[in-house]
Design an enzyme around this catalytic site. Structure first.
Site, PDB file in Angstrom:
ATOM      1  N   GLN A 150      -1.539  74.676  21.461  1.00 18.13           N
ATOM      2  CA  GLN A 150      -1.560  73.299  21.748  1.00 18.13           C
ATOM      3  C   GLN A 150      -2.620  72.824  21.937  1.00 18.13           C
ATOM      4  O   GLN A 150      -3.415  73.244  22.873  1.00 18.13           O
ATOM      5  CB  GLN A 150      -0.230  72.995  22.816  1.00 18.13           C
ATOM      6  CG  GLN A 150       1.122  73.250  22.345  1.00 18.13           C
ATOM      7  CD  GLN A 150       1.925  72.454  21.411  1.00 18.13           C
ATOM      8  OE1 GLN A 150       1.051  71.635  20.826  1.00 18.13           O
ATOM      9  NE2 GLN A 150       3.223  72.473  21.180  1.00 18.13           N
ATOM     10  N   ASP A 188       9.772  64.098   2.052  1.00 17.27           N
ATOM     11  CA  ASP A 188      10.020  64.252   0.604  1.00 17.27           C
ATOM     12  C   ASP A 188      10.364  63.031   0.122  1.00 17.27           C
ATOM     13  O   ASP A 188      10.076  62.049   0.748  1.00 17.27           O
ATOM     14  CB  ASP A 188      11.237  65.383   0.567  1.00 17.27           C
ATOM     15  CG  ASP A 188      10.997  66.197  -0.659  1.00 17.27           C
ATOM     16  OD1 ASP A 188      11.010  65.622  -1.753  1.00 17.27           O
ATOM     17  OD2 ASP A 188      11.359  67.624  -0.712  1.00 17.27           O
ATOM     18  N   THR A 194       0.689  67.785  17.758  1.00 17.16           N
ATOM     19  CA  THR A 194       0.054  68.002  18.893  1.00 17.16           C
ATOM     20  C   THR A 194      -1.029  69.289  18.690  1.00 17.16           C
ATOM     21  O   THR A 194      -2.004  69.370  19.541  1.00 17.16           O
ATOM     22  CB  THR A 194       0.859  68.382  20.021  1.00 17.16           C
ATOM     23  OG1 THR A 194       1.621  69.429  19.929  1.00 17.16           O
ATOM     24  CG2 THR A 194       1.591  67.254  20.464  1.00 17.16           C
ATOM     25  N   LYS A 253      16.255  72.603  21.160  1.00 20.80           N
ATOM     26  CA  LYS A 253      15.729  72.243  20.007  1.00 20.80           C
ATOM     27  C   LYS A 253      15.275  73.573  18.962  1.00 20.80           C
ATOM     28  O   LYS A 253      14.985  74.414  19.635  1.00 20.80           O
ATOM     29  CB  LYS A 253      14.075  71.447  20.203  1.00 20.80           C
ATOM     30  CG  LYS A 253      13.305  71.330  18.918  1.00 20.80           C
ATOM     31  CD  LYS A 253      12.285  70.455  19.414  1.00 20.80           C
ATOM     32  CE  LYS A 253      11.147  71.333  19.549  1.00 20.80           C
ATOM     33  NZ  LYS A 253      10.499  72.093  18.260  1.00 20.80           N
ATOM     34  N   ASP A 279      14.758  70.328  14.368  1.00 21.09           N
ATOM     35  CA  ASP A 279      13.397  69.996  14.108  1.00 21.09           C
ATOM     36  C   ASP A 279      12.823  70.465  12.742  1.00 21.09           C
ATOM     37  O   ASP A 279      12.215  71.368  12.715  1.00 21.09           O
ATOM     38  CB  ASP A 279      12.334  70.460  15.243  1.00 21.09           C
ATOM     39  CG  ASP A 279      10.997  69.900  15.408  1.00 21.09           C
ATOM     40  OD1 ASP A 279      10.679  68.888  14.376  1.00 21.09           O
ATOM     41  OD2 ASP A 279      10.131  70.357  15.848  1.00 21.09           O
ATOM     42  N   LEU A 280      13.200  69.345  11.679  1.00 24.85           N
ATOM     43  CA  LEU A 280      12.578  70.000  10.518  1.00 24.85           C
ATOM     44  C   LEU A 280      11.626  69.108   9.938  1.00 24.85           C
ATOM     45  O   LEU A 280      11.161  69.413   8.722  1.00 24.85           O
ATOM     46  CB  LEU A 280      14.049  69.884   9.348  1.00 24.85           C
ATOM     47  CG  LEU A 280      15.137  70.692   9.931  1.00 24.85           C
ATOM     48  CD1 LEU A 280      16.388  70.676   8.902  1.00 24.85           C
ATOM     49  CD2 LEU A 280      14.672  72.537  10.020  1.00 24.85           C
ATOM     50  N   LYS A 281      11.206  68.091  10.576  1.00 21.60           N
ATOM     51  CA  LYS A 281      10.269  67.068   9.859  1.00 21.60           C
ATOM     52  C   LYS A 281      10.202  66.792   8.627  1.00 21.60           C
ATOM     53  O   LYS A 281       9.325  67.071   7.690  1.00 21.60           O
ATOM     54  CB  LYS A 281       8.841  67.729  10.282  1.00 21.60           C
ATOM     55  CG  LYS A 281       8.374  68.146  11.847  1.00 21.60           C
ATOM     56  CD  LYS A 281       7.461  68.803  12.120  1.00 21.60           C
ATOM     57  CE  LYS A 281       7.028  68.918  13.464  1.00 21.60           C
ATOM     58  NZ  LYS A 281       7.871  70.139  13.874  1.00 21.60           N
ATOM     59  N   LEU A 282      11.267  66.215   8.193  1.00 15.67           N
ATOM     60  CA  LEU A 282      11.644  66.152   6.745  1.00 15.67           C
ATOM     61  C   LEU A 282      10.666  65.199   6.032  1.00 15.67           C
ATOM     62  O   LEU A 282      10.383  63.888   6.677  1.00 15.67           O
ATOM     63  CB  LEU A 282      13.129  65.275   6.598  1.00 15.67           C
ATOM     64  CG  LEU A 282      14.338  66.057   7.054  1.00 15.67           C
ATOM     65  CD1 LEU A 282      15.645  65.316   6.685  1.00 15.67           C
ATOM     66  CD2 LEU A 282      14.441  67.620   6.426  1.00 15.67           C
ATOM     67  N   ARG A 300       3.403  71.342  29.698  1.00 17.99           N
ATOM     68  CA  ARG A 300       3.080  72.404  30.644  1.00 17.99           C
ATOM     69  C   ARG A 300       2.800  72.095  32.009  1.00 17.99           C
ATOM     70  O   ARG A 300       2.192  71.258  32.188  1.00 17.99           O
ATOM     71  CB  ARG A 300       1.678  73.208  30.099  1.00 17.99           C
ATOM     72  CG  ARG A 300       1.796  73.797  28.591  1.00 17.99           C
ATOM     73  CD  ARG A 300       2.462  74.802  28.369  1.00 17.99           C
ATOM     74  NE  ARG A 300       2.143  75.410  26.997  1.00 17.99           N
ATOM     75  CZ  ARG A 300       3.068  74.994  25.971  1.00 17.99           C
ATOM     76  NH1 ARG A 300       3.930  74.162  25.921  1.00 17.99           N
ATOM     77  NH2 ARG A 300       2.757  75.465  24.801  1.00 17.99           N
ATOM     78  N   PRO A 309      12.346  59.642  -1.389  1.00 18.52           N
ATOM     79  CA  PRO A 309      13.429  59.057  -0.397  1.00 18.52           C
ATOM     80  C   PRO A 309      14.855  59.648  -0.625  1.00 18.52           C
ATOM     81  O   PRO A 309      15.488  59.736   0.313  1.00 18.52           O
ATOM     82  CB  PRO A 309      12.964  57.626  -0.719  1.00 18.52           C
ATOM     83  CG  PRO A 309      11.790  57.408  -1.310  1.00 18.52           C
ATOM     84  CD  PRO A 309      11.467  58.842  -1.912  1.00 18.52           C
ATOM     85  N   ASN A 310      15.173  59.867  -1.782  1.00 18.55           N
ATOM     86  CA  ASN A 310      16.548  60.339  -1.784  1.00 18.55           C
ATOM     87  C   ASN A 310      16.855  61.655  -1.320  1.00 18.55           C
ATOM     88  O   ASN A 310      18.004  61.681  -0.964  1.00 18.55           O
ATOM     89  CB  ASN A 310      17.146  60.311  -3.583  1.00 18.55           C
ATOM     90  CG  ASN A 310      18.386  60.269  -3.522  1.00 18.55           C
ATOM     91  OD1 ASN A 310      19.172  59.568  -3.221  1.00 18.55           O
ATOM     92  ND2 ASN A 310      18.817  61.282  -4.211  1.00 18.55           N
ATOM     93  N   THR A 311      15.873  62.400  -1.468  1.00 13.39           N
ATOM     94  CA  THR A 311      16.092  63.971  -0.970  1.00 13.39           C
ATOM     95  C   THR A 311      16.308  63.833   0.518  1.00 13.39           C
ATOM     96  O   THR A 311      17.154  64.436   1.017  1.00 13.39           O
ATOM     97  CB  THR A 311      14.798  64.803  -1.427  1.00 13.39           C
ATOM     98  OG1 THR A 311      14.950  64.636  -2.825  1.00 13.39           O
ATOM     99  CG2 THR A 311      14.978  66.048  -0.584  1.00 13.39           C
ATOM    100  N   GLY A 359       8.811  74.625  25.571  1.00 12.33           N
ATOM    101  CA  GLY A 359       9.301  76.062  24.866  1.00 12.33           C
ATOM    102  C   GLY A 359       8.691  77.265  25.261  1.00 12.33           C
ATOM    103  O   GLY A 359       9.689  77.623  26.401  1.00 12.33           O
ATOM    104  N   ARG A 360       7.601  77.894  25.204  1.00 15.57           N
ATOM    105  CA  ARG A 360       7.230  79.020  25.869  1.00 15.57           C
ATOM    106  C   ARG A 360       7.150  79.103  27.389  1.00 15.57           C
ATOM    107  O   ARG A 360       7.564  80.176  27.806  1.00 15.57           O
ATOM    108  CB  ARG A 360       5.916  79.531  25.254  1.00 15.57           C
ATOM    109  CG  ARG A 360       6.102  80.339  23.684  1.00 15.57           C
ATOM    110  CD  ARG A 360       4.756  80.036  22.887  1.00 15.57           C
ATOM    111  NE  ARG A 360       4.461  78.785  22.705  1.00 15.57           N
ATOM    112  CZ  ARG A 360       3.414  78.647  21.480  1.00 15.57           C
ATOM    113  NH1 ARG A 360       2.869  79.602  21.152  1.00 15.57           N
ATOM    114  NH2 ARG A 360       3.100  77.319  21.149  1.00 15.57           N
TER     115      ARG A 360
END
Length: 230
Positions: A187, A65, A117, A33, A60-63, A178, A67-69, A207-208
Site C-alpha cells: 500500500q 465492463d 491505494t 470482504k 470486491d470485484l471492481k466490475l 494500519r 454497461p449491460n454486462t 486486511g493483513r
C-alpha cells in the site's frame, strides 16, 4: 452514514482458512470482504459461509465492463444476497447508470472505486491523464455519487475533500488502514484508524494486520475500539 464500520479483508486462499478466520473473529460486528481469490475459487459457497456467521458480505470485484454486462453482474450480486459490491468508476457514466438501475429496490450498496491505494502519481503518466491524482479521484467520485452510487472507495488523504466538495451524502470506504506498528506492504497511501475516521471515513478496510495477527479476535477488537473512540 452514522454508524462507523470495520470491514475485514479475508485475504486467505482456501475454505479451511476462511472457517478459521471467521471462528477467530467470533460474534464481533464486522463486514467481511472477499475478492477474486476466494470468489473465483468458491463462488456462492463462500458467500453463504460468511452469511452463516451473520456477517455482512462485501464482494470486491471492481466490475468494469460494458454497461449491460455490469448490469447483469449487479443483478447476480443482488440475487446471492451480498451487502456491498464494488464497481470501477472508470467504466463510464452509462455503466454506472446501469449498475444503479440493477440494484434498484434491493439492499445492495454499490461502492465506486476511483484510484487504487497502490497507485501513486506514476499512475497518471501511465494512463496519460491531464488531471492531478486529486482531481481525477474527485471527478470520478462526484460523477458516481451524483448518478446514485452509494459509496466511494478512496484513500484517507481524499476523504475530507470529497465529503466537503461533492455536496451529497455518501459512504466513504477507506482501505490501507494500519496502526503505526503495522507493515505497509504494497500500500502506497495508508493511514491510521484515527486519521481516517477524523477525515470522515465510514468504513475502514483492514486486511493483513488482522489476518496475520497471532490473536485475530484481539486485533479486531483493537480496531473496533478505535471506531468507538473516534
Amino acid at each position: 452514514m452514522s454508524e462507523k464500520k470495520l470491514a475485514v479483508a479475508l485475504d486467505v486462499s482456501n475454505m479451511d482458512d476462511v472457517e478459521e478466520v471467521l471462528a477467530d473473529i467470533g460474534d464481533q460486528k464486522v463486514i467481511i470482504k472477499i475478492g477474486y481469490r476466494l470468489f473465483i475459487k468458491y463462488g456462492l459457497s463462500v458467500v453463504e459461509k460468511i452469511k452463516s456467521y451473520s456477517y455482512e458480505v462485501f464482494l470486491d470485484l471492481k466490475l468494469h465492463d460494458i454497461p449491460n454486462t455490469v448490469y447483469n453482474g449487479v443483478l447476480s450480486a443482488v440475487d446471492i444476497g451480498v451487502d456491498y459490491l464494488t464497481i470501477h468508476t472508470l467504466g463510464g457514466v452509462e455503466m454506472l447508470e446501469r449498475a444503479v438501475d440493477a440494484k434498484s429496490g434491493s439492499n445492495l450498496k454499490l461502492l465506486g472505486v476511483t484510484i487504487l491505494t497502490s497507485h501513486s502519481n506514476d499512475y497518471l503518466k501511465y494512463i496519460g491523464t491531464k488531471y492531478s491524482l486529486e482531481d481525477l479521484v474527485f471527478n470520478l467520485a462526484k460523477t458516481a455519487v451524483n448518478i446514485g452510487v452509494d459509496g466511494i472507495v478512496c484513500s484517507a488523504e481524499e476523504v475530507e475533500k470529497l465529503k466537503a466538495d461533492i455536496g451529497r451524502d455518501f459512504t466513504a470506504v477507506v482501505p490501507g488502514i494500519r496502526f503505526p506498528e503495522d507493515e505497509k506492504s504494497d500500500q502506497k497511501r495508508v493511514a491510521t484508524p484515527e486519521v481516517a475516521l477524523k477525515s470522515g471515513a465510514d468504513i475502514l478496510v483492514v486486511g493483513r494486520p488482522i489476518i496475520n495477527s497471532k490473536n485475530r479476535s484481539e486485533a479486531v477488537k483493537k480496531f473496533l475500539d478505535e471506531l468507538k473512540r473516534c
